[in-house]
Design an enzyme around this catalytic site. Structure first.
Site, PDB file in Angstrom:
ATOM      1  N   GLU A   1      -6.135   6.875  -1.031  1.00  0.00           N
ATOM      2  CA  GLU A   1      -6.036   5.742  -0.126  1.00  0.00           C
ATOM      3  C   GLU A   1      -6.726   4.507  -0.707  1.00  0.00           C
ATOM      4  OE1 GLU A   1      -4.123   5.548   2.361  1.00  0.00           O
ATOM      5  OE2 GLU A   1      -3.560   7.664   2.326  1.00  0.00           O
TER       6      GLU A   1
ATOM      7  N   HIS B   1       0.845  -1.205   0.000  1.00  0.00           N
ATOM      8  CA  HIS B   1       0.000   0.000   0.000  1.00  0.00           C
ATOM      9  C   HIS B   1       0.880   1.255   0.000  1.00  0.00           C
ATOM     10  CE1 HIS B   1      -3.381   2.625   1.547  1.00  0.00           C
ATOM     11  NE2 HIS B   1      -2.332   3.283   2.028  1.00  0.00           N
ATOM     12  N   GLU B   2       1.858   1.294   0.897  1.00  0.00           N
ATOM     13  CA  GLU B   2       2.710   2.482   1.007  1.00  0.00           C
ATOM     14  C   GLU B   2       3.590   2.665  -0.234  1.00  0.00           C
ATOM     15  OE1 GLU B   2       2.270   4.739   3.144  1.00  0.00           O
ATOM     16  OE2 GLU B   2       0.847   3.560   4.315  1.00  0.00           O
TER      17      GLU B   2
ATOM     18  N   HIS C   1       1.874   4.410  -3.096  1.00  0.00           N
ATOM     19  CA  HIS C   1       1.849   5.874  -3.003  1.00  0.00           C
ATOM     20  C   HIS C   1       3.078   6.475  -3.674  1.00  0.00           C
ATOM     21  CE1 HIS C   1      -1.689   6.372  -0.607  1.00  0.00           C
ATOM     22  NE2 HIS C   1      -1.200   5.808   0.483  1.00  0.00           N
TER      23      HIS C   1
END
Length: 306
Positions: A215, A140-141, A144
């Site tokens: 997100e 997920h990070e 980004h």
């Protein structure tokens, strides 16, 4: 075959629109300040210096504020190993890996581009998650960073920060200069405060609209990269449950950086705070991951049948 993080046209469109609208707002804001303060050079120099600092040093500022430090492989071999694997699958440069000594389970990514990025996890997160759940959070990070929305949210948040600083400066200037105020000075300061509040409110709405979508985009991209949306869903549930048990007073410092976190440090916050949260609700995120899990299952079914 390299999978890479899947591009998201909706995210790109929202980032472009947000930067464009905030750019217009920024130019208008600077113009109004020049007229009110009658000092073009001072306003432009200060605004440019702060914007440059926000862009170039955002990773260091974020790490310092959240007590993070860059760690080497021999200190956290498992953490480095997960990041190495994900970066290899995503075909992206490996960011610096950092750890924050905080009990609050969370993670964030920061940096101006893929070559100058940091992915940080807290010790509270490392203690609570299983390896596959940690992989889900890190995917997920890293998404980004790959999608470049970390840099966009960093620059986008700059205008609200400046507006807030101006309001504070104007307030304290008036507090400590009561004996030598005149009517014109009061009118100028009132106008500056009014414009700053309006700018902060507009940037607040724009940033939260972008932040919530990014997100969901990161959840989607991370789940598709690992092929295990259930692990990310499990991590989300664990992290939110653990944060809810942390006293609100211990979360207040972290709340200033909610836009960067894996999940917001809201705890047992009032309903209105959740309405204006930088993140979609846990239910929205879990629903999306459940749909992705179903899609991946359906996609795998023909192969299994064959």
């Amino acid at each position: 075959m390299v999978n890479r993080f899947r591009s998201d046209r909706g995210l790109v469109a929202r980032m472009v629109l947000t930067v464009f609208l905030l750019g217009l707002l920024y130019v208008a804001f600077v113009g109004v300040l020049i007229v009110l303060l009658k000092s073009a050079v001072l306003v432009i120099v200060v605004a440019a210096a702060l914007l440059g600092a926000q862009y170039w040093f955002s990773d260091r500022i974020a790490l310092y504020a959240m007590r993070g430090r860059v760690v080497e492989r021999d200190e956290y071999p498992q953490l480095h190993g997960v990041v190495d694997r994900l970066c290899a699958v995503a075909d992206m440069p490996k960011p610096q890996v950092a750890v924050s000594d905080m009990d609050m389970p969370n993670a964030f990514a920061t940096g101006r581009n893929q070559d100058h990025a940091v992915v940080c996890v807290t010790t509270g997160l490392l203690r609570r998650l299983e390896p596959d759940e940690l992989e889900g959070v890190l995917s997920h990070e890293l998404s980004h960073v790959a999608h470049k929305d970390v840099a966009v949210i960093t620059v986008a948040s700059f205008l609200g920060v400046i507006a807030g600083l101006i309001v504070r400066f104007a307030f304290y200037s008036q507090v400590f200069a009561r004996g030598r105020r005149d009517q014109n000075t009061l009118a100028v300061f009132a106008a500056v405060i009014g414009v700053s509040i309006a700018v902060y409110a507009i940037s607040f709405v724009l940033i939260r609209t972008l932040s919530r979508y990014r997100e969901l985009a990161a959840d989607r991209a991370g789940a598709l990269l690992t092929g295990r949306p259930s692990a990310l869903a499990s991590a989300l549930t664990k992290v939110e449950g653990a944060i809810a048990r942390i006293p609100t007073r211990d979360l207040r410092t972290a709340q200033a950086f909610n836009a960067f976190y894996f999940t917001p440090a809201l705890g047992d916050s009032p309903v209105f705070q959740r309405v204006f949260s930088t993140h979609p609700s846990l239910e929205q995120r879990l629903d999306q991951l459940a749909r992705i899990s179903t899609e991946l299952g359906e996609a795998a079914a023909p192969g299994k049948a064959g």
